[in-house]
Design an enzyme around this catalytic site. Structure first.
Site, PDB file in Angstrom:
ATOM      1  N   GLU A   1       0.842  -1.204  -0.067  1.00 34.13           N
ATOM      2  CA  GLU A   1       0.011  -0.159   0.050  1.00 34.13           C
ATOM      3  C   GLU A   1       0.761   1.234   0.026  1.00 34.13           C
ATOM      4  O   GLU A   1       0.628   2.357  -0.714  1.00 34.13           O
ATOM      5  CB  GLU A   1      -0.934   0.145   1.273  1.00 34.13           C
ATOM      6  CG  GLU A   1      -2.368  -0.854   1.148  1.00 34.13           C
ATOM      7  CD  GLU A   1      -1.957  -2.511   1.568  1.00 34.13           C
ATOM      8  OE1 GLU A   1      -0.654  -2.578   1.673  1.00 34.13           O
ATOM      9  OE2 GLU A   1      -2.957  -3.245   1.309  1.00 34.13           O
TER      10      GLU A   1
ATOM     11  N   PHE B   1      -6.542  -0.498   5.351  1.00 28.80           N
ATOM     12  CA  PHE B   1      -5.024  -0.383   4.964  1.00 28.80           C
ATOM     13  C   PHE B   1      -4.547   0.944   4.644  1.00 28.80           C
ATOM     14  O   PHE B   1      -3.404   0.925   4.341  1.00 28.80           O
ATOM     15  CB  PHE B   1      -4.872  -1.446   3.768  1.00 28.80           C
ATOM     16  CG  PHE B   1      -5.401  -2.894   4.285  1.00 28.80           C
ATOM     17  CD1 PHE B   1      -4.864  -3.190   5.390  1.00 28.80           C
ATOM     18  CD2 PHE B   1      -5.703  -3.576   3.093  1.00 28.80           C
ATOM     19  CE1 PHE B   1      -5.143  -4.673   5.688  1.00 28.80           C
ATOM     20  CE2 PHE B   1      -6.291  -5.073   3.822  1.00 28.80           C
ATOM     21  CZ  PHE B   1      -5.760  -5.398   4.816  1.00 28.80           C
TER      22      PHE B   1
ATOM     23  N   HIS C   1     -14.573  -1.470   1.707  1.00 25.58           N
ATOM     24  CA  HIS C   1     -14.767  -2.196   2.899  1.00 25.58           C
ATOM     25  C   HIS C   1     -14.629  -1.265   4.320  1.00 25.58           C
ATOM     26  O   HIS C   1     -13.781  -1.486   5.151  1.00 25.58           O
ATOM     27  CB  HIS C   1     -13.770  -3.427   3.014  1.00 25.58           C
ATOM     28  CG  HIS C   1     -14.032  -4.401   1.919  1.00 25.58           C
ATOM     29  ND1 HIS C   1     -14.065  -4.160   0.622  1.00 25.58           N
ATOM     30  CD2 HIS C   1     -14.432  -5.763   2.109  1.00 25.58           C
ATOM     31  CE1 HIS C   1     -14.087  -5.064  -0.127  1.00 25.58           C
ATOM     32  NE2 HIS C   1     -14.514  -6.274   0.610  1.00 25.58           N
TER      33      HIS C   1
ATOM     34  N   ASP D   1     -14.289 -10.910   7.904  1.00 25.43           N
ATOM     35  CA  ASP D   1     -12.832 -10.772   8.334  1.00 25.43           C
ATOM     36  C   ASP D   1     -12.544 -10.087   9.413  1.00 25.43           C
ATOM     37  O   ASP D   1     -11.355 -10.400   9.947  1.00 25.43           O
ATOM     38  CB  ASP D   1     -12.512  -9.809   7.099  1.00 25.43           C
ATOM     39  CG  ASP D   1     -12.332 -10.466   5.676  1.00 25.43           C
ATOM     40  OD1 ASP D   1     -12.203 -11.679   5.634  1.00 25.43           O
ATOM     41  OD2 ASP D   1     -12.056  -9.780   4.556  1.00 25.43           O
TER      42      ASP D   1
ATOM     43  N   ARG E   1     -18.587  -2.514   1.514  1.00 21.74           N
ATOM     44  CA  ARG E   1     -18.744  -3.962   1.120  1.00 21.74           C
ATOM     45  C   ARG E   1     -20.200  -4.150   0.715  1.00 21.74           C
ATOM     46  O   ARG E   1     -20.351  -4.727  -0.448  1.00 21.74           O
ATOM     47  CB  ARG E   1     -18.148  -4.713   1.923  1.00 21.74           C
ATOM     48  CG  ARG E   1     -18.108  -6.277   1.308  1.00 21.74           C
ATOM     49  CD  ARG E   1     -17.879  -7.302   2.193  1.00 21.74           C
ATOM     50  NE  ARG E   1     -17.936  -8.654   1.532  1.00 21.74           N
ATOM     51  CZ  ARG E   1     -17.848  -9.848   2.179  1.00 21.74           C
ATOM     52  NH1 ARG E   1     -18.181  -9.721   3.645  1.00 21.74           N
ATOM     53  NH2 ARG E   1     -17.992 -10.889   1.365  1.00 21.74           N
TER      54      ARG E   1
END
Length: 279
Positions: A26, A53, A77, A85, A136
């Protein structure tokens, strides 16, 4: 969902193509986009990953802001709504953290109209990076949302009050705007005058005139409830000392999105209950 399917991969022998295969890195991805933005100002680079992230690419995002590189960060997300997750992947403090960074547009659209509006803002602002936080889970196209409204940062999507004096103002962002709208429907059945505000971007809203901000969030109305699937940190600026901020001030959990929203109290019923305490 950001691959340009009509183009191939940019490589040494195919410089005419447009997709870059960054790999799972990233920080490098953000840094490369900064380089493209500065080296070739006619190009508008974007990159995408899960919203959580941004932790790995924060230095690159900060450099975008500091050097006025209009990179578009597509962050999906964006909440506990990603589900199984679990807490390692579920953003909590990220919206508040990135709203605190200077020269960044942190946008959280609620549906297709607002997503189009967010892209328009991002493309037109070449000296400010934009972070677009997307869900999401699938979201409903909501009545009253608009591309034009997003450009203001915050705007009214529904209102049955008169004289800029509702009994209560419900404020939502992203996937929780629908929850606010459903709560408003229930409160109106009980005879309340309710305004629903979409606050897509605090930064854009702050940039509006005092008169416009007063037309959306009148200072005389202290009964305010916000709902956002993230930290409530900073929301006191919006709801005031007498308002209520519904959010998540702990880490998430691994479960289907619907169950998580109920467990964390992100429901129309919770908004209605909070509103009834204020008006």
């Amino acid at each position: 969902m950001t691959l340009l399917k009509m183009y191939g991969n940019f490589q040494k022998d195919t410089p005419e193509e447009r997709n870059l295969r960054f790999g799972v890195r990233e920080h490098g991805m953000g840094a490369i986009c900064n380089g493209i933005a500065h080296h070739s100002p006619g190009l508008i680079p974007y990159c995408a990953t899960f919203f959580v992230f941004t932790d790995y690419m924060r230095a690159a995002i900060r450099m975008s802001a500091l050097s006025q590189a209009g990179v578009i960060y597509v962050m999906t997300h964006d909440s506990i709504g990603l589900g199984e997750d679990g807490p390692t992947h579920q953003p909590i403090e990220h919206l508040a953290s990135l709203r605190a960074m200077p020269n960044v547009f942190m946008l959280r659209p609620a549906d297709g109209n607002e997503t189009a509006g967010a892209y328009k803002v991002a493309i037109l602002n070449r000296n400010t990076p934009s972070i677009i936080a997307l869900s999401r889970q699938k979201l409903t196209q909501l009545p009253g949302t608009s591309i034009k409204g997003v450009e203001k940062g915050g705007y009214i999507i529904s209102d049955n009050s008169s004289g800029n004096n509702p009994d209560i103002i419900l404020i939502g962002t992203g996937s929780e705007l629908e929850i606010a709208a459903k709560a408003a429907d229930e409160l109106r059945k009980a005879g309340k005058a309710v305004r629903v505000v979409s606050l897509v971007s605090w930064e854009l809203f702050d940039n509006q005139s005092d008169a416009y901000k007063e037309s959306v969030l009148p200072s005389g109305v202290s009964a305010r409830v916000s709902i956002e699937a993230g930290s409530t940190f900073g929301w006191e600026k919006i709801v005031g000392s007498k308002g209520k901020a519904i959010g998540i001030d702990r880490f998430g959990a691994s479960a289907p999105a619907g169950r998580l929203y109920k467990e964390f109290g992100l429901t129309p019923e919770a908004v209605v209950a909070a509103a009834k305490e204020l008006c």
